[in-house]
Design a protein around this motif. Structure first.
Motif, PDB file in Angstrom:
ATOM      1  N   ARG A   3      -9.362  -2.884 -16.868  1.00  0.00           N
ATOM      2  CA  ARG A   3      -8.873  -3.312 -18.187  1.00  0.00           C
ATOM      3  C   ARG A   3      -9.965  -4.205 -18.762  1.00  0.00           C
ATOM      4  O   ARG A   3      -9.902  -5.421 -18.673  1.00  0.00           O
ATOM      5  CB  ARG A   3      -7.523  -4.016 -18.048  1.00  0.00           C
ATOM      6  CG  ARG A   3      -6.439  -3.003 -17.731  1.00  0.00           C
ATOM      7  CD  ARG A   3      -5.116  -3.574 -17.346  1.00  0.00           C
ATOM      8  NE  ARG A   3      -4.475  -4.495 -18.247  1.00  0.00           N
ATOM      9  CZ  ARG A   3      -3.835  -4.181 -19.388  1.00  0.00           C
ATOM     10  NH1 ARG A   3      -3.792  -2.919 -19.798  1.00  0.00           N
ATOM     11  NH2 ARG A   3      -3.258  -5.101 -20.119  1.00  0.00           N
ATOM     12  N   THR A  58      -2.048   3.213 -30.982  1.00  0.00           N
ATOM     13  CA  THR A  58      -1.247   2.656 -29.908  1.00  0.00           C
ATOM     14  C   THR A  58      -0.082   1.875 -30.482  1.00  0.00           C
ATOM     15  O   THR A  58       0.241   1.973 -31.648  1.00  0.00           O
ATOM     16  CB  THR A  58      -2.148   1.809 -28.966  1.00  0.00           C
ATOM     17  OG1 THR A  58      -1.364   1.360 -27.864  1.00  0.00           O
ATOM     18  CG2 THR A  58      -2.787   0.629 -29.671  1.00  0.00           C
ATOM     19  N   GLY A  59       0.596   1.114 -29.648  1.00  0.00           N
ATOM     20  CA  GLY A  59       1.752   0.374 -30.140  1.00  0.00           C
ATOM     21  C   GLY A  59       2.073  -0.780 -29.204  1.00  0.00           C
ATOM     22  O   GLY A  59       1.181  -1.324 -28.550  1.00  0.00           O
ATOM     23  N   GLY A  60       3.354  -1.007 -29.040  1.00  0.00           N
ATOM     24  CA  GLY A  60       4.513  -0.203 -29.323  1.00  0.00           C
ATOM     25  C   GLY A  60       4.348   1.266 -28.871  1.00  0.00           C
ATOM     26  O   GLY A  60       3.400   1.622 -28.214  1.00  0.00           O
ATOM     27  N   LYS A  67       6.310   5.398 -17.379  1.00  0.00           N
ATOM     28  CA  LYS A  67       6.744   4.106 -16.878  1.00  0.00           C
ATOM     29  C   LYS A  67       7.561   4.238 -15.583  1.00  0.00           C
ATOM     30  O   LYS A  67       8.575   4.923 -15.529  1.00  0.00           O
ATOM     31  CB  LYS A  67       7.545   3.376 -17.965  1.00  0.00           C
ATOM     32  CG  LYS A  67       6.658   2.981 -19.146  1.00  0.00           C
ATOM     33  CD  LYS A  67       5.530   2.065 -18.690  1.00  0.00           C
ATOM     34  CE  LYS A  67       4.502   1.652 -19.725  1.00  0.00           C
ATOM     35  NZ  LYS A  67       3.576   2.666 -20.182  1.00  0.00           N
ATOM     36  N   GLU A  82      -1.647  -3.843 -12.931  1.00  0.00           N
ATOM     37  CA  GLU A  82      -0.770  -4.582 -13.833  1.00  0.00           C
ATOM     38  C   GLU A  82      -1.357  -5.971 -14.059  1.00  0.00           C
ATOM     39  O   GLU A  82      -1.823  -6.608 -13.118  1.00  0.00           O
ATOM     40  CB  GLU A  82       0.641  -4.690 -13.230  1.00  0.00           C
ATOM     41  CG  GLU A  82       1.703  -5.168 -14.217  1.00  0.00           C
ATOM     42  CD  GLU A  82       1.793  -6.662 -14.350  1.00  0.00           C
ATOM     43  OE1 GLU A  82       1.828  -7.167 -15.500  1.00  0.00           O
ATOM     44  OE2 GLU A  82       1.799  -7.351 -13.320  1.00  0.00           O
ATOM     45  N   GLY A  83      -1.355  -6.402 -15.308  1.00  0.00           N
ATOM     46  CA  GLY A  83      -1.837  -7.747 -15.607  1.00  0.00           C
ATOM     47  C   GLY A  83      -2.304  -7.852 -17.038  1.00  0.00           C
ATOM     48  O   GLY A  83      -3.158  -7.086 -17.484  1.00  0.00           O
ATOM     49  N   PHE A 120       6.789  -6.177 -18.397  1.00  0.00           N
ATOM     50  CA  PHE A 120       5.430  -6.728 -18.395  1.00  0.00           C
ATOM     51  C   PHE A 120       4.661  -6.435 -19.673  1.00  0.00           C
ATOM     52  O   PHE A 120       3.467  -6.705 -19.746  1.00  0.00           O
ATOM     53  CB  PHE A 120       4.634  -6.196 -17.200  1.00  0.00           C
ATOM     54  CG  PHE A 120       4.574  -4.674 -17.094  1.00  0.00           C
ATOM     55  CD1 PHE A 120       3.996  -3.905 -18.086  1.00  0.00           C
ATOM     56  CD2 PHE A 120       5.091  -4.032 -15.973  1.00  0.00           C
ATOM     57  CE1 PHE A 120       3.923  -2.518 -17.983  1.00  0.00           C
ATOM     58  CE2 PHE A 120       5.033  -2.648 -15.854  1.00  0.00           C
ATOM     59  CZ  PHE A 120       4.451  -1.881 -16.870  1.00  0.00           C
ATOM     60  N   ASP A 180       2.347  -6.017 -22.469  1.00  0.00           N
ATOM     61  CA  ASP A 180       1.305  -6.930 -22.946  1.00  0.00           C
ATOM     62  C   ASP A 180       1.244  -6.964 -24.477  1.00  0.00           C
ATOM     63  O   ASP A 180       0.408  -7.641 -25.050  1.00  0.00           O
ATOM     64  CB  ASP A 180      -0.064  -6.560 -22.342  1.00  0.00           C
ATOM     65  CG  ASP A 180      -0.580  -5.206 -22.830  1.00  0.00           C
ATOM     66  OD1 ASP A 180       0.084  -4.542 -23.651  1.00  0.00           O
ATOM     67  OD2 ASP A 180      -1.675  -4.810 -22.374  1.00  0.00           O
ATOM     68  N   SER A 181       2.133  -6.212 -25.114  1.00  0.00           N
ATOM     69  CA  SER A 181       2.187  -6.187 -26.582  1.00  0.00           C
ATOM     70  C   SER A 181       3.605  -6.570 -27.018  1.00  0.00           C
ATOM     71  O   SER A 181       4.287  -5.834 -27.730  1.00  0.00           O
ATOM     72  CB  SER A 181       1.795  -4.804 -27.101  1.00  0.00           C
ATOM     73  OG  SER A 181       0.502  -4.483 -26.636  1.00  0.00           O
ATOM     74  N   MET A 183      -3.965   1.892 -12.918  1.00  0.00           N
ATOM     75  CA  MET A 183      -4.405   0.722 -13.697  1.00  0.00           C
ATOM     76  C   MET A 183      -3.661  -0.506 -13.180  1.00  0.00           C
ATOM     77  O   MET A 183      -2.439  -0.498 -13.083  1.00  0.00           O
ATOM     78  CB  MET A 183      -4.103   0.946 -15.177  1.00  0.00           C
ATOM     79  CG  MET A 183      -4.494  -0.223 -16.063  1.00  0.00           C
ATOM     80  SD  MET A 183      -4.659   0.243 -17.798  1.00  0.00           S
ATOM     81  CE  MET A 183      -2.956   0.451 -18.272  1.00  0.00           C
ATOM     82  N   VAL A 235       0.605   2.207 -14.456  1.00  0.00           N
ATOM     83  CA  VAL A 235       0.467   0.761 -14.222  1.00  0.00           C
ATOM     84  C   VAL A 235       1.021   0.452 -12.830  1.00  0.00           C
ATOM     85  O   VAL A 235       2.182   0.724 -12.535  1.00  0.00           O
ATOM     86  CB  VAL A 235       1.240  -0.050 -15.284  1.00  0.00           C
ATOM     87  CG1 VAL A 235       1.164  -1.544 -14.982  1.00  0.00           C
ATOM     88  CG2 VAL A 235       0.694   0.249 -16.675  1.00  0.00           C
ATOM     89  N   SER A 267       1.051   7.078 -20.317  1.00  0.00           N
ATOM     90  CA  SER A 267       1.344   6.056 -19.310  1.00  0.00           C
ATOM     91  C   SER A 267       2.837   6.066 -18.992  1.00  0.00           C
ATOM     92  O   SER A 267       3.602   5.248 -19.507  1.00  0.00           O
ATOM     93  CB  SER A 267       0.891   4.680 -19.827  1.00  0.00           C
ATOM     94  OG  SER A 267       1.073   3.689 -18.860  1.00  0.00           O
ATOM     95  N   GLU A 291      -2.290   6.375 -27.259  1.00  0.00           N
ATOM     96  CA  GLU A 291      -1.722   5.697 -26.093  1.00  0.00           C
ATOM     97  C   GLU A 291      -0.206   5.831 -26.202  1.00  0.00           C
ATOM     98  O   GLU A 291       0.394   5.340 -27.157  1.00  0.00           O
ATOM     99  CB  GLU A 291      -2.124   4.206 -26.089  1.00  0.00           C
ATOM    100  CG  GLU A 291      -3.630   3.955 -26.120  1.00  0.00           C
ATOM    101  CD  GLU A 291      -4.318   4.216 -24.788  1.00  0.00           C
ATOM    102  OE1 GLU A 291      -3.614   4.389 -23.775  1.00  0.00           O
ATOM    103  OE2 GLU A 291      -5.566   4.267 -24.762  1.00  0.00           O
ATOM    104  N   THR A 292       0.410   6.504 -25.236  1.00  0.00           N
ATOM    105  CA  THR A 292       1.840   6.786 -25.346  1.00  0.00           C
ATOM    106  C   THR A 292       2.536   6.628 -23.995  1.00  0.00           C
ATOM    107  O   THR A 292       1.923   6.848 -22.946  1.00  0.00           O
ATOM    108  CB  THR A 292       2.085   8.207 -25.897  1.00  0.00           C
ATOM    109  OG1 THR A 292       3.495   8.476 -25.903  1.00  0.00           O
ATOM    110  CG2 THR A 292       1.376   9.270 -25.070  1.00  0.00           C
ATOM    111  N   LYS A 327      -1.943   7.610 -16.855  1.00  0.00           N
ATOM    112  CA  LYS A 327      -2.397   6.255 -16.517  1.00  0.00           C
ATOM    113  C   LYS A 327      -1.194   5.448 -16.042  1.00  0.00           C
ATOM    114  O   LYS A 327      -0.345   5.054 -16.832  1.00  0.00           O
ATOM    115  CB  LYS A 327      -2.996   5.657 -17.797  1.00  0.00           C
ATOM    116  CG  LYS A 327      -3.895   4.498 -17.627  1.00  0.00           C
ATOM    117  CD  LYS A 327      -4.580   4.147 -18.947  1.00  0.00           C
ATOM    118  CE  LYS A 327      -3.641   3.921 -20.088  1.00  0.00           C
ATOM    119  NZ  LYS A 327      -4.248   3.344 -21.284  1.00  0.00           N
TER     120      LYS A 327
END
Ligand SMILES: C[S@@+](CC[C@H](N)C(=O)[O-])C[C@H]1O[C@@H](n2cnc3c(N)ncnc32)[C@H](O)[C@@H]1O
Ligand SMILES: Nc1nc2[nH]cc(C(=O)O)c2c(=O)[nH]1
Ligand code: SF4
Ligand SMILES: [Mg+2]
Length: 261
Positions: free
Chosen positions: A249, A92-94, A138, A221-222, A56, A58-59, A219, A186, A136, A119-120, A184
């Protein structure tokens, strides 16, 4: 910085190592959209390249199809400083922490008095000055499968690699023991909760740092307003039920999935 001005494609940026620069996908000023600093004007530095492949993501252009301009540290710092009203920087990234030079950037930002959030995905624990580690981890529901992958990608080899690498308890323990943090997750629906609770229990047992329920954020998902409309009420209810925080978000509410927001 509109990265489309100078695009440099690299199929394996997760292998990118040291050097006085970073592969930058975009650099812009916006409001922090997620987590406990939501609403704070912040400069976002988005590196390209990731060691995971969430279906999912978003980046997409930092993970599945990494795209970037190579920027040296002085140029990155000058662009950040050009946003004169922002004193918060979000790296953030990636996955920003796969790049050794991310540590140099964080040291320079700290020396200049910026508040830094990273953000990792929680698989790398750096020795770096970070004011807020926004972790975050996974869940299994992020793993790409042939049925659940972005259009046109070969999820095959990544399914195994993502599943093997997505949780690193040692790195997570080090991150929560070293930094002020938020966790955080998802979440799409209640199917994500048992794994979240199990991971929290493992992390609480492994770590010397207290992990309060208020440090845990759910958070929805979306990546688009339409997708969030489907998940957010459910996820808000789950936060109430389990005593965790809910994070919106905000940037998706405000700007949908536009780049540089
Ligand atoms: C693109 S990631 C980059 C940082 C790092 N790789 C990570 O995953 O935490 C930034 C944030 O967006 C979240 N995210 C990515 N795709 C999402 C989606 N479709 N819905 C909700 N959150 C998403 C990630 O979990 C993470 O908190
Ligand atoms: N406005 C805004 N807030 C964010 N917080 C975390 C983001 C991220 O992509 O890491 C993000 C983002 O992409 N935009
Ligand atoms: S870990 Fe972060 S950047 Fe990497 S694929 Fe997942 S959401 Fe995208
Ligand atoms: Mg984002």
């Amino acid at each position: 910085m509109p990265v489309s001005d100078s695009v440099d494609r690299d199929d394996s940026p997760e292998e990118v190592g040291s050097g006085d620069g970073l592969p930058i996908n975009e650099l812009f000023c916006s409001l922090q959209g997620e987590g406990r600093l939501a609403g704070v004007p912040s400069v976002f530095v988005r590196t390209s390249g990731c060691n995971l492949r969430c279906w999912f993501c978003d980046s997409y252009h930092t993970s599945w199809e990494p795209t970037h301009a190579w920027m040296d540290l002085d140029t990155i710092l000058a662009e950040i400083e050009s946003y004169e009203n922002a004193d918060h920087v979000v790296l953030t990234g990636g996955e920003p922490l796969i790049h050794e030079t991310a540590v140099d950037l964080l040291e320079e930002l700290s020396a200049r008095g910026y508040h830094t959030t990273v953000e990792t995905n929680g698989t790398v624990a750096p020795d770096a000055p970070i004011d807020l580690a926004s972790i975050s981890p996974k869940l299994e529901s992020s793993t790409p499968t042939p049925e659940r992958a972005p259009d046109g990608v070969d999820a095959g080899q990544w399914e195994r690699r993502h599943e093997a690498d997505r949780i690193d308890l040692e790195a997570l323990t080090s991150l929560v023991e070293t930094f002020d943090f938020q966790l955080k997750f998802v979440v799409t629906d209640d199917g994500d909760i048992p794994e979240t609770l199990d991971l929290l229990a493992e992390l609480r047992a492994a770590s010397n740092a207290p992990i309060r329920d208020e440090d845990v954020l759910l958070m929805p998902e979306g990546a688009t307003r339409e997708q969030l409309a489907d998940t957010r009420t459910r996820v808000a209810q789950l936060a109430i039920e389990h005593g965790f925080r809910y994070t919106p978000r905000l940037h998706v509410d405000l700007w949908n999935d536009a780049p540089e927001t």
